[in-house]
Enzyme design. Structure first.
Site, PDB file in Angstrom:
ATOM      1  CB  CYS A 124     -11.295   2.082   2.442  1.00  0.00           C
ATOM      2  SG  CYS A 124     -10.889   3.775   2.645  1.00  0.00           S
ATOM      3  CG  HIS A 146      -0.080 -10.303   1.031  1.00  0.00           C
ATOM      4  ND1 HIS A 146      -1.256 -10.401   0.314  1.00  0.00           N
ATOM      5  CD2 HIS A 146      -0.348  -9.457   2.074  1.00  0.00           C
ATOM      6  CE1 HIS A 146      -2.187  -9.664   0.898  1.00  0.00           C
ATOM      7  NE2 HIS A 146      -1.669  -9.083   1.974  1.00  0.00           N
TER       8      HIS A 146
END
Lengths: 435, 268
Positions: free
Chosen positions: A56, A108
């Site tokens: 999302c 990351h």
């Protein structure tokens, strides 16, 4: 701009930190389109391995760029390819996206898996979402040597963060905090009866959480019967008028009050009477209405536990602080694990030298065996070959491990040069024979 | 043999302190998984040392090691440790070890100083009835101790909920309902064991024509009465939770005081 001398991990993505929700929605990888886009990326030759992650709050392309790739050119190509696939203006992607490579890309990924980059710090779903994305990539054969290693290391990092820090502990939403507190009083919520007073949005949300926690007995009290009936039907409960509350409250283990009434709906006397009929069983009251529905005096009654919206907010804040504190420990784990991957990747720089070294001495061994194996039996020859292989492995073991170590320490180039000089790796086998 | 005995006496407090440290680590640190496994290992190690010491005492003196105050205390500590492990296994209370092991550790450490310094039991008391009486009595003390610790934790958690104090201790403690049920279960078991102990004691005294019940021993019946009131009122009047916890603590306080009185701690 950077040109990669070796294959490099890269990531191009948008997340809740960089892009508005509308753009994130547009860039989502969905269903079958995901498969076709992933295949197209590999066919284009831009990447040698790839993985697509969509949640999302983020969409990201992870990949391995071949050696001698220009980083900026690769970014532009990937942006164009993605924009074209999702019919988005490439400039939007350039403006709101991020492109990382090498150690930064690995770090990351590890932060994403450890939910350090999530909208809700410490949320637990991301680990499963990354696992699913990795599973799809493996099944479609998009991943190979590099991404397999990096994602497995990433999943290990995620598990370590989950096990070794408190980043996932404590509810960070008001309605879930109410459920957690109810558990702290009543234990297992299976078989409990919940009363909802009023049919507001917050109350409904709390019912959803309680339903998920195993509660199956609901009573909805409201002035007008229609919304009460709707909620009761939705959760498989019963609808009651507000007048029945004082009579039926004693049958509830948890009462959530969320009306828009101007005055008190549950008085201390009502609460006292309810708990008296409960034979010593505790009554959990949640008042999420503004102004308050429950008389604060009710909270002082023995075996009544009253929590207002402010109490729940303070519980949530406490949990959020704890997660922020735990995030510092999680960052340390991310640094440790990404350093390990960097070291592994640097170690790979000596692989060509190792291969040449091994190939050279394997050829030498085979030729020597040929010389001595003339006229011997098959069994004798097999023994000679085994002896040759064993000697080769023994002789090359130390140089190979030292070379790998030097590579991991960032000295691959120098170590490869001296290895080449010492072992004459630029010489052909014929030179050796002549020598 | 003497050297091994001394070694075990030194090792026992060390082993319990190590177990307490491991349970503390499991409770206060986040990495609960590894720490709690370590805690159980440390506890099993402490209990092994404890068992070895009891066995060695039995072999050395060629009798059940229950006939001196030090030995009885050592045996009580052993029962406490056993009940803790039983609770850990049956009700998953490992995280509470830092609290529930404290009585066992204290009793074990104190008993080491008393071992070998007391007078032996008078000859007329040396009977197998005595062993049954004391073992069931010590088992009831251990059960009451565990109930008292759990009742204290109930009150602590109750207070935190009422004060809305959502600190780490609050997060680590189990739900109130679990603490209440566990405290009640151990208190009830303790009552049953104490009834059994009293019945055996009464039978033995009558059979051997020993002296009757002393005033101090009557204190034990006060303890039993308090725990029985706690159990009955819980069932009939709904005095659960906080009220039950207070009854359990009152009963335990009476138990400690009557024992201190019985063993002459107040006479000096």
């Amino acid at each position: 701009m950077n040109t990669f001398a070796q294959p490099h991990i890269v990531v191009l993505g948008v997340s809740h930190r960089t892009a508005p929700v509308a753009l994130r929605d547009q860039l989502l990888f969905k269903g079958d389109e995901l498969g076709s886009f992933g295949d197209a990326l590999l066919k284009s030759g831009l990447l040698t391995e790839s993985l697509l992650l969509s949640t999302c709050n983020r969409s990201e392309i992870y990949g391995v760029a071949p050696s001698q790739t220009d980083a900026e050119a690769l970014r532009i190509c990937l942006e164009e390819s993605w924009s074209a696939h999702r019919s988005v203006n490439p400039l939007s992607l350039r403006e709101h996206g991020y492109f990382l490579f090498g150690d930064d890309a690995v770090r990351h990924l590890f932060r994403v898996i450890g939910s350090l980059d999530s909208l809700v710090l410490g949320e637990a779903q991301i680990l499963g979402q990354v696992k699913d994305a990795y599973q799809i990539a493996v099944e479609r054969q998009w991943t190979d040597f590099w991404l397999n290693h990096v994602f497995q290391a990433g999943l290990h990092t995620g598990k370590r963060i989950h096990a070794e820090t408190a980043i996932h502990e404590g509810a960070v939403s008001i309605s879930y905090a109410a459920v957690e507190l109810a558990r702290k009083v009543l234990g297992d919520l299976d078989g409990m009866t919940v009363g909802l007073v009023g049919t507001g949005e917050m109350g409904e949300l709390a019912l959803q959480h309680l339903h998920r926690a195993g509660v199956r007995e609901f009573r909805v009290f409201n002035r007008s019967s229609e919304p009460a009936q709707r909620l009761a039907t939705e959760f498989g409960g019963t609808a009651h008028s507000l007048d029945e509350l004082s009579e039926k409250m004693s049958g509830c283990d948890i009462v959530i009050s969320a009306t828009g009434a101007a005055g008190v709906v549950i008085t201390a006397a009502m609460a006292r009477e309810a708990v008296r009929h409960r034979h010593g069983n505790p009554l959990f009251l949640i008042d999420i209405a503004a102004p308050a529905d429950v008389d604060p005096e009710a909270g002082k009654v023995e075996n009544i536990f009253l929590f207002t919206i402010d109490d729940l907010k303070s519980a949530v804040e406490e949990n959020a602080n704890q997660r922020r504190e735990a995030a510092r420990d999680a960052e340390v784990i991310v640094e440790e694990e990404s350093a390990r991957v960097s070291s592994w990747a640097r170690g790979l720089d000596v692989v060509p030298t190792l291969k040449t070294l091994r190939e050279k001495y394997r050829s030498v061994t085979e030729r020597e065996i040929e010389k001595f194996a003339a006229g011997v039996s098959i069994e004798e020859r097999a023994r000679l070959e085994a002896f040759g292989r064993s000697l080769l492995n023994k002789f090359l073991h130390t140089p190979s491990t030292r070379l790998k170590l030097l590579g991991e320490q960032g000295q691959a180039q120098r170590a490869s040069y001296y290895t080449g000089e010492l072992f004459g790796l630029d010489e052909r086998i014929s030179d050796y024979e002549e020598g | 043999m003497e050297t091994v005995l001394i070694l075990l006496k030194v090792l026992l407090p060390v082993a319990y302190l190590a177990a307490l440290w491991a349970y503390g680590r499991a409770f206060f640190r986040v990495e609960a998984d590894g720490s709690s496994a370590l805690a159980r290992t440390a506890m099993v190690a402490a209990l092994s040392v404890h068992t070895a010491l009891l066995v060695l005492l039995a072999i050395t003196f060629y009798r059940c090691p229950l006939w001196t105050q030090g030995e009885a205390l050592l045996f009580l500590a052993w029962m406490l440790a056993m009940l803790h492990l039983l609770s850990e296994w049956s009700a998953d209370t490992r995280l509470l070890g830092v609290f529930t092991v404290v009585p066992a550790a204290l009793a074990a450490m104190v008993s080491v100083f008393f071992l070998g310094h007391e007078l032996a039991l008078q000859t007329e008391y040396r009977s197998s009835w005595f062993i049954f009486h004391i073992v069931s009595s010590l088992a009831s003390y251990a059960a009451f101790s565990l109930a008292a610790v759990l009742a204290s934790l109930y009150l602590l958690q109750y207070g935190k909920l009422k004060r809305k104090d959502f600190d780490r201790t609050f997060r680590r403690l189990p739900p109130l309902d679990k603490l209440d049920k566990l405290a009640a279960a151990w208190a009830f078991l303790g009552s049953l064991l104490m009834i059994a102990s009293s019945a055996i004691g009464a039978w033995w005294v009558r059979r051997e024509a020993l002296h009757g019940m002393s005033a101090q021993e009557a204190g034990i019946f006060v303890v039993l009465a308090i725990f029985l009131v706690a159990a009955v009122s819980r069932r009939t009047l709904g005095w659960r939770g906080r009220r039950h916890a207070l009854w359990v603590l009152a009963g335990y306080a009476a138990l400690v005081l009557s024992n201190l009185w019985l063993h002459g701690f107040f006479r000096a």
